[in-house]
Design a protein around this motif. Structure first.
Motif, short mmCIF file in Angstrom:
data_model
loop_
_atom_site.label_atom_id
_atom_site.label_comp_id
_atom_site.label_asym_id
_atom_site.label_seq_id
_atom_site.Cartn_x
_atom_site.Cartn_y
_atom_site.Cartn_z
N PRO A 113 35.14 44.11 33.17
CA PRO A 113 35.23 45.54 32.85
C PRO A 113 35.95 45.77 31.51
O PRO A 113 36.82 44.99 31.13
N PHE A 114 35.54 46.79 30.82
CA PHE A 114 36.16 47.22 29.56
C PHE A 114 36.00 46.19 28.43
O PHE A 114 36.67 46.29 27.40
N ARG A 115 35.09 45.24 28.59
CA ARG A 115 34.97 44.20 27.57
C ARG A 115 34.56 44.77 26.22
O ARG A 115 34.94 44.24 25.18
N GLU A 116 33.79 45.83 26.25
CA GLU A 116 33.33 46.43 25.00
C GLU A 116 34.48 47.01 24.19
O GLU A 116 34.34 47.28 22.99
N GLN A 117 35.65 47.18 24.81
CA GLN A 117 36.81 47.73 24.10
C GLN A 117 37.64 46.64 23.40
O GLN A 117 38.65 46.95 22.78
N GLY A 118 37.23 45.38 23.55
CA GLY A 118 37.95 44.29 22.91
C GLY A 118 38.74 43.48 23.91
O GLY A 118 39.04 43.92 25.02
N PHE A 119 39.09 42.26 23.52
CA PHE A 119 39.75 41.32 24.41
C PHE A 119 41.11 41.86 24.88
O PHE A 119 41.39 41.92 26.08
N TYR A 120 41.93 42.27 23.94
CA TYR A 120 43.28 42.69 24.30
C TYR A 120 43.26 43.97 25.15
O TYR A 120 43.97 44.06 26.16
N ASN A 121 42.46 44.95 24.76
CA ASN A 121 42.42 46.20 25.50
C ASN A 121 41.90 46.00 26.92
O ASN A 121 42.42 46.61 27.87
N ALA A 122 40.88 45.15 27.07
CA ALA A 122 40.36 44.88 28.41
C ALA A 122 41.42 44.19 29.26
O ALA A 122 41.63 44.55 30.44
N TRP A 123 42.08 43.20 28.69
CA TRP A 123 43.13 42.50 29.44
C TRP A 123 44.26 43.45 29.82
O TRP A 123 44.77 43.42 30.95
N ARG A 124 44.67 44.29 28.89
CA ARG A 124 45.80 45.19 29.13
C ARG A 124 45.51 46.13 30.31
O ARG A 124 46.40 46.44 31.11
N LYS A 125 44.26 46.57 30.43
CA LYS A 125 43.92 47.48 31.52
C LYS A 125 43.77 46.76 32.87
O LYS A 125 43.96 47.38 33.92
N LEU A 126 43.43 45.47 32.82
CA LEU A 126 43.19 44.73 34.05
C LEU A 126 44.40 43.94 34.54
O LEU A 126 44.53 43.68 35.74
N ALA A 127 45.27 43.51 33.61
CA ALA A 127 46.38 42.62 33.98
C ALA A 127 47.32 43.25 34.99
O ALA A 127 47.91 42.55 35.82
N ARG A 128 47.45 44.56 34.97
CA ARG A 128 48.38 45.23 35.89
C ARG A 128 47.91 45.14 37.34
O ARG A 128 48.67 45.45 38.26
N TYR A 129 46.63 44.70 37.54
CA TYR A 129 46.11 44.53 38.90
C TYR A 129 45.92 43.06 39.26
O TYR A 129 45.32 42.76 40.30
N ASP A 130 46.40 42.16 38.42
CA ASP A 130 46.18 40.72 38.62
C ASP A 130 47.04 40.23 39.78
O ASP A 130 48.27 40.18 39.68
N PRO A 131 46.42 39.81 40.90
CA PRO A 131 47.22 39.38 42.07
C PRO A 131 47.93 38.04 41.86
O PRO A 131 48.83 37.70 42.63
N SER A 132 47.53 37.30 40.83
CA SER A 132 48.19 36.01 40.60
C SER A 132 49.52 36.17 39.88
O SER A 132 50.24 35.20 39.68
N LEU A 133 49.83 37.40 39.46
CA LEU A 133 51.14 37.70 38.87
C LEU A 133 52.00 38.40 39.90
O LEU A 133 51.50 39.15 40.75
N SER A 134 53.30 38.19 39.78
CA SER A 134 54.22 38.86 40.70
C SER A 134 54.32 40.35 40.35
O SER A 134 53.92 40.77 39.25
#
Length: 896
Positions: free
Chosen positions: A203-224
């Motif tokens: 998701p959000f890949r069209e917005q660029g690598f960093y922007n897509a990661w920034r929006k998805l990382a907050r839901y990453d279950p592998s992070l505490s």
């Protein structure tokens, strides 16, 4: 002992010794400099050999080797086991090793008495390790204990090394932070770089690598939860995020560039793919900046509670230095009492000297001796008198790619009849982008060349419908099968539906491979047969989508043809038939198939370039204009195009226009002799394969079986064992058996008074050959970093590259089957490219003066240069000297 690297002084120049504020950081410049430690990585569909240290050629090879050995424990020199194997096989002359050692010894400053240096270094030169009984002796243990009590830490004063914060935590016994960080980055890179292999895109890949990661990382279950909370507040801009992460981690301004380098080297494959894609899209280092912003932000989020880190314990473990101490005791003749009586400063100097010789100087001397031996053999081979003289006029002239696989074919062809061959870069000097009838587009020129024209291959409307219908049917079956594998429900039904048929196919193919492979070969040949096509060679003012002109103007046609013919020295005495040969490989079940195609054509087959060049040469308006450039092509001379299938050593005809009577006779003779040539070359090539023994039966059939056998992991050696590039007239090497190890580029200095052709050859083909050479070199000496492991266990990921398993780096190099004969025996000889130029001395001097990039490659040891003066018959080796470049006689008479 902490791993460390001795950096040359200029490697840290220009970095101010002060802390940085977020506003003062020049992120783009910082990332650009740090990116020099990695190389772009092309995707599998257009995979070409790349020079792993392309951005570091401003340093010497030795300095780069020191740097990687210290920071990542990567050895860029062959191992002592390889050197000893070369010595055993007679590939390395010990006399050259002694000569190199003596020269190095005489250049050493007199800080340590020379007799002590020679005694120690002779022991280290021939022995990788001090005998274990010496290291473990009671005498050494007592000396080691007394040295530790004295707090002797010699390397602390001599070396500088930057470590990432996660690496420091690991060194202090914490969890495996670096591996966890790599795992996160591999996951995000796979998602972002995926080329439609995943069913659900990022998701959000069209917005660029960093922007897509920034929006998805907050839901990453592998992070505490705490880690996700920290990432919730990272800046919206990648540059700002990278600045903030560097400052949050407490990285000093003097170490920021090195710090980013360490993070890039950690996953050079994924970082290299991002670099390639960023450059391809004209974004410079944009994707690398985003990659580093993500990686350092993750690093900070994971270790924030442990910051700031005290680099406690740096240098406290000096056990790795004590083998160097044991070397002084064993080979240097020092007693423990005498050693301890030395002032600490002198002990430090001696230990550092012994360590440096063992790690850096010894492998350098062995490698140079190995290279000297092979240089001497090549030049002796070239200077030997021809066994056969052929004064008859050639009935056919054939132009091949410089590829080393062309050399055996050219050699056998010339011995079978009145044939003359030439060598040039396989794109034939045509910087084109090709558009095929099925819509496939690729740049058919070297990676270092930007396309300037687009050439389209067209079918007639009727033929187009039939051909595209067949192609569409094939693609549709493949597409449906892939989609069914990825579907939630269909993936469960697919095995039930296809299992019996695919199982039967597998059993038949494995049980009777010869018959099945033969049937597949016939079906594929019939199914893939392309109708007659035409090429858009004339420029009518049309412009393609990427702003490239369609076809060529008359002046452009004439310039491209004349430039190549002059580069090769083919400007007169044309035969009735001239064959322009592109080349391609034919392998099955091979992710690296494009690596075996033509590197000069961007990892694709060279057939279209060959056809374009042949058609240009046949145009009447081109021939008329060539007369004004001193090139007269006879009316009855016809150019045709063929493709050299390197796996099976056959020529496939792709463009044969109406022939003159003389050309028809020449063509008939060529086709008749080619059967013998194919058989002989295959026999020679197959004998090199492991376990070949005595090859029984038909070598042509065996070569075709290997090419089609899906279980065969090594259908051909490819470019393995390449080590030299000869630029000169064919008569220089026509009598030599070069074993398929030498790139051959035709060149006649008499046709090049200004040296322009030589400069073009060095700037283009030599650079591509150097990339190929160093990729094979790197995949051999450091396969765990620059290779790709066992081909049988590779996983194609994201449609762009291969991994080992599902969580490794994107593997940037060649599989071990390309460089190894077995698990313990190397096939490729890791030698830096030797360039041999047949031209007067003033040509070489002018080349080095006008081409600073080539001069730097020679001066810094990235390739070697030898010239042959055709007027004086003198062999000269070019290398650095205090006053610039010095020509020296290559041979030592006592070694000839």
């Amino acid at each position: 002992m902490n791993r460390s690297v001795l950096l040359p002084k200029h490697a840290v120049d220009g970095v101010e010794n002060k802390e940085a504020s977020a506003d003062s950081l020049q992120v783009e410049e910082l990332v650009g400099k740090a990116s020099q430690v990695i190389a772009p990585l092309w995707p599998l569909g257009a995979f070409v050999a790349s020079h792993p240290w392309e951005g570091m050629e401003h340093l010497t090879f030795e300095e780069v080797a020191d740097r990687f050995r210290g920071s990542r424990d990567i050895n860029l020199y062959p191992s002592m086991t390889m050197f000893r194997e070369a010595l055993r096989k007679g590939e390395l002359n010990p006399a050259y090793l002694e000569e190199r050692f003596r020269k190095w010894l005489n250049e050493q400053p007199s800080v340590i008495p020379k007799e002590e240096v020679e005694r120690l270094c002779r022991g280290l030169l021939w022995n990788e390790e001090v005998p274990r009984e010496v290291v473990n002796s009671l005498e050494m243990k007592h000396l080691t204990a007394r040295m530790k009590d004295g707090k002797t830490q010699p390397d602390r004063f001599l070396f500088r090394w930057v470590r990432t914060k996660s690496a420091i935590l690991e060194a202090q016994g914490e969890a495996r932070w670096t591996r966890a960080l790599d795992r996160h980055m591999i996951k995000w890179c796979k998602l972002f770089l995926d080329e439609s292999q995943a069913m659900w895109g990022m998701p959000f890949r069209e917005q660029g690598f960093y922007n897509a990661w920034r929006k998805l990382a907050r839901y990453d279950p592998s992070l505490s939860r705490a880690q996700r909370k920290r990432l919730h507040h990272v800046p919206a801009n990648a540059e700002d995020a990278l600045k903030q992460a560097l400052l949050n981690l407490g990285v000093p301004a003097t170490e920021m560039e090195r710090y980013l380098e360490e993070h890039l080297i950690a996953l050079p494959g994924w970082a290299g793919m991002l670099l390639w894609r960023s450059r391809k899209s004209g974004q410079g280092h944009r994707l690398l900046t985003e990659y580093l912003a993500i990686r350092l932000s993750l690093e900070w989020a994971m270790i924030a509670p442990r910051l700031p880190l005290a680099e406690a314990g740096e240098g406290e473990d000096d056990t790795a230095l004590f083998p160097c101490l044991a070397a002084w005791v064993h080979w240097g003749g020092w007693t423990p009492e005498r050693w301890l009586s030395l002032p600490p400063g002198e002990r430090h100097i001696r230990l550092a000297f012994a360590c440096r010789f063992g790690r850096a100087i010894r492998p350098r001397l062995w490698l140079e001796a190995w290279e000297d031996t092979q240089e001497e053999r090549l030049l002796r081979n070239i200077s030997s008198p021809p066994k056969h003289s052929s004064a008859q006029k050639a009935a056919v002239q054939l132009i091949f790619c410089i590829d080393v696989r062309s050399e055996p074919f050219r050699r056998h062809l010339e011995r079978e009849g009145p044939f003359e061959t030439f060598g040039c870069a396989g794109f034939f000097g045509l910087p084109i982008r090709t558009l095929l009838p099925d819509g496939h587009v690729h740049a058919s020129c070297p990676a270092i060349v930007e396309p300037r024209h687009e050439v389209r291959e067209r079918l007639s409307p009727a033929d187009s419908r039939k051909y595209l219908r067949r192609k569409s049917a094939k693609l549709s079956v493949s597409h449906v099968f892939k989609k069914m594998k990825q579907g939630l429900v269909t993936s469960m039904l697919l095995p039930e539906m296809s299992g019996p048929w695919l199982g039967l196919y597998m059993l038949v193919r494995n049980g009777a491979p010869d018959r099945v492979i033969s049937a597949i070969h016939r079906w594929r040949k019939r199914f893939a047969r392309k109708p007659e096509t035409s090429l858009t060679l004339d420029h009518d003012g049309s412009i393609s989508e990427p702003n490239l002109p369609l076809g060529f103007s008359l002046d452009e046609k004439v310039n491209y043809v004349s430039q190549l013919l002059k580069n090769m020295g083919l400007t007169s005495a044309f035969s009735p038939l001239v064959v322009v040969c592109g080349h391609e490989s034919a392998t099955t079940n091979n992710p690296y198939a494009s690596a075996l195609d033509c590197g000069a054509c961007g990892g694709a087959a060279g057939e279209l370039n060959a056809r374009v060049f042949a058609e240009l040469c046949n145009l009447e308006e081109v021939r008329s204009a060539l007369v004004g450039k001193g090139i007269v092509i006879p009316r009855d001379t016809v150019f045709i195009a063929a493709e050299h299938i390197t796996t099976v050593n056959e020529l496939r005809w792709i463009y044969v226009p109406e022939l003159s009577a003389a050309a028809q006779d020449a063509f008939a003779m060529l086709r008749d002799r080619l059967r013998t040539v194919t058989r002989k070359v295959n026999l020679e090539q197959l004998a090199k394969l492991p376990g070949a023994g005595g090859i029984g039966g038909d070598p042509v059939a065996e070569a075709n079986r290997l090419a089609e056998d899906w279980s065969e992991i090594r259908p051909e050696w490819g470019l393995a064992r390449n080590y030299a590039f000869v630029i000169g007239r064919r008569q220089l090497t026509a009598h030599c058996d070069l074993e398929g190890r030498v790139f051959l580029h035709s060149y006649d200095w008499r046709e090049d008074p200004e040296g322009t052709s030589l400069a073009n050859i060095v700037a283009g083909p030599v650079t591509v050959a150097q990339w190929i050479n160093l990729q094979y070199y790197a995949s051999t000496v450091a396969p765990h970093v620059y290779g790709s492991g066992n081909k049988a266990t590779q996983t194609v990921t994201a449609g762009i590259g291969v991994m080992q398993g599902n969580g490794s780096d994107l593997l940037a190099g060649l599989p071990w089957q390309s460089v190894m004969a077995s698990d313990r025996e190397w096939f490729h000889s890791p030698l830096r490219l030797l360039v041999v130029i047949e031209a007067p001395r003033q040509y070489i001097a002018r080349l080095l003066e006008e081409n600073p990039h080539f001069r730097r490659k020679v001066n810094n040891g990235w390739l070697r240069l030898v010239s042959i003066d055709p007027e004086k018959g003198k062999w000269e080796k070019w290398g650095p000297s205090p006053g610039g470049y010095l020509e020296i006689t290559f041979y030592r008479k006592d070694l000839i």
